[in-house]
Enzyme design. Structure first.
Site, PDB file in Angstrom:
ATOM      1  CE  LYS A  13      -9.822  99.294 -43.272  1.00 11.90           C
ATOM      2  NZ  LYS A  13     -10.223 100.416 -42.410  1.00 11.90           N
ATOM      3  CG  ASP A 138     -12.810  99.534 -46.235  1.00 16.07           C
ATOM      4  OD1 ASP A 138     -12.872 100.582 -46.896  1.00 16.07           O
ATOM      5  OD2 ASP A 138     -12.657  99.505 -45.009  1.00 16.07           O
TER       6      ASP A 138
HETATM    7  C1  LIG Z   1     -14.720 104.397 -43.710  1.00 22.44           C
HETATM    8  C2  LIG Z   1     -14.033 103.074 -43.667  1.00 22.44           C
HETATM    9  C3  LIG Z   1     -12.542 103.313 -43.957  1.00 22.44           C
HETATM   10  O1  LIG Z   1     -11.824 102.196 -44.214  1.00 22.44           O
HETATM   11  O2  LIG Z   1     -14.246 102.554 -42.365  1.00 22.44           O
HETATM   12  P1  LIG Z   1     -14.010 101.175 -41.572  1.00 22.44           P
HETATM   13  O3  LIG Z   1     -15.280 100.344 -41.751  1.00 22.44           O
HETATM   14  O4  LIG Z   1     -12.818 100.506 -42.140  1.00 22.44           O
HETATM   15  O5  LIG Z   1     -13.847 101.544 -40.148  1.00 22.44           O
HETATM   16  C4  LIG Z   1     -14.620 102.177 -44.749  1.00 22.44           C
HETATM   17  O6  LIG Z   1     -14.475 102.741 -46.030  1.00 22.44           O
HETATM   18  C5  LIG Z   1     -16.034 101.741 -44.564  1.00 22.44           C
HETATM   19  O7  LIG Z   1     -16.158 100.614 -45.382  1.00 22.44           O
HETATM   20  P2  LIG Z   1     -17.142  99.417 -45.058  1.00 22.44           P
HETATM   21  O8  LIG Z   1     -17.028  99.026 -43.600  1.00 22.44           O
HETATM   22  O9  LIG Z   1     -16.916  98.379 -46.086  1.00 22.44           O
HETATM   23  O10 LIG Z   1     -18.484 100.186 -45.228  1.00 22.44           O
HETATM   24  P3  LIG Z   1     -19.845  99.733 -45.857  1.00 22.44           P
HETATM   25  O11 LIG Z   1     -20.242  98.395 -45.283  1.00 22.44           O
HETATM   26  O12 LIG Z   1     -19.775  99.903 -47.329  1.00 22.44           O
HETATM   27  O13 LIG Z   1     -20.781 100.878 -45.225  1.00 22.44           O
HETATM   28  C6  LIG Z   1     -21.265 100.873 -43.884  1.00 22.44           C
HETATM   29  C7  LIG Z   1     -22.046 102.151 -43.674  1.00 22.44           C
HETATM   30  O14 LIG Z   1     -21.129 103.245 -43.474  1.00 22.44           O
HETATM   31  C8  LIG Z   1     -21.555 104.417 -44.141  1.00 22.44           C
HETATM   32  N1  LIG Z   1     -20.521 104.816 -45.127  1.00 22.44           N
HETATM   33  C9  LIG Z   1     -19.561 103.937 -45.521  1.00 22.44           C
HETATM   34  C10 LIG Z   1     -18.569 104.319 -46.412  1.00 22.44           C
HETATM   35  C11 LIG Z   1     -18.602 105.637 -46.906  1.00 22.44           C
HETATM   36  N2  LIG Z   1     -17.686 106.069 -47.780  1.00 22.44           N
HETATM   37  N3  LIG Z   1     -19.569 106.500 -46.517  1.00 22.44           N
HETATM   38  C12 LIG Z   1     -20.529 106.104 -45.629  1.00 22.44           C
HETATM   39  O15 LIG Z   1     -21.390 106.895 -45.273  1.00 22.44           O
HETATM   40  C13 LIG Z   1     -22.898 104.087 -44.772  1.00 22.44           C
HETATM   41  O16 LIG Z   1     -23.882 104.488 -43.869  1.00 22.44           O
HETATM   42  C14 LIG Z   1     -22.896 102.567 -44.851  1.00 22.44           C
HETATM   43  O17 LIG Z   1     -24.181 102.032 -44.742  1.00 22.44           O
END
Ligand SMILES: C[C@@](CO)(OP(=O)(O)O)[C@H](O)COP(=O)(O)OP(=O)(O)OC[C@H]1O[C@@H](n2ccc(N)nc2=O)[C@H](O)[C@@H]1O
Ligand SMILES: Nc1ncnc2c1ncn2[C@@H]1O[C@H](COP(=O)(O)OP(=O)(O)O)[C@@H](O)[C@H]1O
Length: 282
Positions: A13, A138
């Site tokens: 994505k 995500d």
């Molecule tokens: C911000 C995004 C945008 O797509 O970044 P990417 O990971 O794709 O780069 C995502 O929502 C990331 O989603 P995902 O990678 O599934 O995050 P998670 O495992 O749920 O969270 C990892 C960490 O990021 C932080 N976190 C994540 C999502 C959010 N809305 N707020 C946060 O503060 C938290 O500290 C959490 O412990």
């Protein structure tokens, strides 16, 4: 291929924009982001086992078997559905890890949809998306398979229809930790909520970009290089950078100009994920 085996794509994505509105008491951030899929990703193979064992046969450098989101997704679904069957899983990993293109979340979603089919659970999409959210913010958008405007921590999804250009995605050779970026004191967390739908043009910035650029010179360099040819943006919390092009040939041309110093790929943007296109044809 028999009824007990399935080969499915696990697409990437992009976050076409990402605004951070604030931080909740539990530390998670309130976001507004626009997700679109790429016709590019991993390929996963699933084969049912009768003995209840869940086994991922492909090794991931730095990720233990039981920590892999694929295994976590399979185990949660097995426990919550009380399914006596197991699964063998193999993956051809193409997507970079920690690239902001959602590889881990996509693998988890493909696993949930594959097992729902092979184990004949007949769970609906809402239930699978809710389980997916417990694995990562995500995962739900990959379960639903439609481009979406996301709010909350990314779980409140409204289907969207952004244009579907070709993208050049640059992959700086660094893995960015999402948690690290979200805990940076310099991250701006005060974007005003966008109330108009669809999101008006001119809102395409990514609020994580300044902090990621500061911490990762490789990302700053990729943004500068791609920015000479088209608007270059960070996806998610990085490390990948992307830019849109009107056709594949133009994107390929720029990729070839940049490949001396950087790696990357060209892929079509898609509002219906290639996973769902394949599932519809089963
Ligand atoms: C911000 C995004 C945008 O797509 O970044 P990417 O990971 O794709 O780069 C995502 O929502 C990331 O989603 P995902 O990678 O599934 O995050 P998670 O495992 O749920 O969270 C990892 C960490 O990021 C932080 N976190 C994540 C999502 C959010 N809305 N707020 C946060 O503060 C938290 O500290 C959490 O412990
Ligand atoms: N199946 C998986 N694919 C990729 N990463 C995984 C997987 N399972 C667990 N992980 C872990 O999740 C981290 C984030 O991976 P990924 O989803 O690819 O990044 P991002 O969220 O930045 O797009 C990885 O660095 C890795 O430690």
């Amino acid at each position: 291929m028999n009824r007990n085996t399935l080969v499915l794509p696990s697409p990437a994505k992009l976050n076409l924009m990402l605004h951070i509105l604030g931080r909740r008491e539990d530390g998670y951030h309130e976001l507004q982001t626009l997700f679109q899929f790429l016709d590019y990703g991993d390929e996963m193979t699933f084969a049912v086992r009768d003995d209840g064992v869940i086994c991922l046969h492909t090794e991931f450098p730095g990720v233990a078997h039981d920590d892999n989101l694929i295994v976590k997704a399979a185990k949660k679904l097995q426990a919550q559905s009380a399914c006596p069957l197991g699964i063998d899983i193999w993956i051809k990993k193409v997507l970079p890890m920690g690239g902001g293109i959602g590889g881990g979340s996509s693998n988890a979603a493909t696993t949930l949809l594959a097992l729902n089919h092979l184990w004949q659970l007949a769970w609906d999409e809402d239930r699978l998306a809710a389980l997916g959210l417990t694995l990562g913010a995500d995962v739900p958008v990959f379960v639903r398979g439609h481009a979406a405007f996301a709010e909350g921590v990314g779980e409140i999804l409204t289907p969207a229809e952004p244009e579907e250009p070709w993208y050049l995605v640059l992959v700086p050779q660094v893995s960015v930790s999402t948690a690290e970026i979200f805990s940076d004191p310099l991250l701006t967390r005060d974007s005003l909520p966008i109330k108009v739908r669809p999101v008006p043009k001119g809102n395409s910035r990514n609020d994580c970009e300044a902090v990621v650029k500061e911490r990762y010179p490789e990302v700053r360099n990729a943004l500068n290089l791609l920015g000479k040819y088209t608007e270059a943006k960070l996806t998610g919390t990085g490390s990948c950078i992307f830019g849109a092009f009107p056709n594949e040939a133009d994107a390929d041309k720029v990729l070839h100009l940049l490949t001396e110093t950087l790696t990357g790929f060209v892929a079509k943007g898609s509002n219906v994920s290639m996973l769902h296109r394949k599932l519809q044809n089963l």
